[in-house]
Motif scaffolding. Sequence first.
Motif, PDB file in Angstrom:
ATOM      1  N   SER A 122       0.875  -1.661  -0.115  1.00  0.00           N
ATOM      2  CA  SER A 122       0.449  -0.076   0.198  1.00  0.00           C
ATOM      3  C   SER A 122       0.582   1.187  -0.318  1.00  0.00           C
ATOM      4  O   SER A 122       0.363   2.095  -0.968  1.00  0.00           O
ATOM      5  CB  SER A 122      -0.721   0.273   1.002  1.00  0.00           C
ATOM      6  N   GLN A 123       2.077   1.653   0.651  1.00  0.00           N
ATOM      7  CA  GLN A 123       3.101   2.655   0.884  1.00  0.00           C
ATOM      8  C   GLN A 123       3.451   2.178  -0.417  1.00  0.00           C
ATOM      9  O   GLN A 123       3.847   3.369  -1.351  1.00  0.00           O
ATOM     10  CB  GLN A 123       4.067   1.778   1.571  1.00  0.00           C
ATOM     11  N   TRP A 171       0.533   4.122  -2.653  1.00  0.00           N
ATOM     12  CA  TRP A 171       0.118   5.461  -2.760  1.00  0.00           C
ATOM     13  C   TRP A 171       2.051   6.025  -3.061  1.00  0.00           C
ATOM     14  O   TRP A 171       1.969   7.124  -3.703  1.00  0.00           O
ATOM     15  CB  TRP A 171       0.690   5.725  -0.965  1.00  0.00           C
ATOM     16  N   ASN A 210       1.507   7.190  -7.280  1.00  0.00           N
ATOM     17  CA  ASN A 210       0.403   7.603  -7.334  1.00  0.00           C
ATOM     18  C   ASN A 210       0.696   9.420  -7.176  1.00  0.00           C
ATOM     19  O   ASN A 210       0.560   9.782  -7.861  1.00  0.00           O
ATOM     20  CB  ASN A 210      -0.941   7.729  -6.955  1.00  0.00           C
ATOM     21  N   ALA A 211       1.260   8.994  -5.738  1.00  0.00           N
ATOM     22  CA  ALA A 211       1.742  10.442  -5.481  1.00  0.00           C
ATOM     23  C   ALA A 211       2.802  11.534  -6.720  1.00  0.00           C
ATOM     24  O   ALA A 211       2.646  12.559  -6.971  1.00  0.00           O
ATOM     25  CB  ALA A 211       2.315  10.803  -4.434  1.00  0.00           C
ATOM     26  N   SER A 257      10.039   7.905   2.442  1.00  0.00           N
ATOM     27  CA  SER A 257       9.347   6.780   2.459  1.00  0.00           C
ATOM     28  C   SER A 257      10.822   5.659   2.841  1.00  0.00           C
ATOM     29  O   SER A 257      10.824   4.314   3.134  1.00  0.00           O
ATOM     30  CB  SER A 257       8.695   6.026   0.785  1.00  0.00           C
TER      31      SER A 257
END
Length: 191
Positions: free
Chosen positions: A72-73, A76, A79-80, A139
Amino acid sequence: MTNSVRPINTEPGLLSLAAVHKTGWQSGPVRQKGIGLVEVMIGVLIFAGGVMAVTGMQSQAIRANHDAIQRSQAVWMANAAAELMRLNPAGLPTYVRESSVASANLDAFCQGSPPYCIGTTCAADLMASFDMYGLMCSSANTMIEPKMDIQCDGSCGPTDKVRILVSWGARGSEKGVLADRQQVELRYNRN
């Protein structure tokens, strides 16, 4: 006339029927009055096996949960990065360059200070460097060895397709179950 009760069983050492009823003793197999050591040991072994099975399932659940968090990270991050590139289309070549520099040596990339770029006063390249620093260094605390590869089909023109590949190190990979690195890929059209 005398009333005498004669035992039914007259052999020496045996009780009469009246004596058997009076004492509660029964002929035949001896009745057990407690739990033997063998039964206790078998119960302990069965209990220990059940505890080990539950512990094994718990460790598998923790591994699966950790992999889901990593995935999920990564989604993210992809997408970011896509949204930041859409907001700053002129900085796309810098996003491509900075992602490969950050992925090559993340520790060295994050050791430096980020370019100061807040608001609309920044050039496209400076904004792209600022964005990549924020994505990759944030991250680094939540993912295992994060890497980002951004590529353009063609010369990174306004109509080219962009491919974003985010990968991370898998924790506790088992042979045949997980690869050493997991990855998520996102593709989008720039138009």
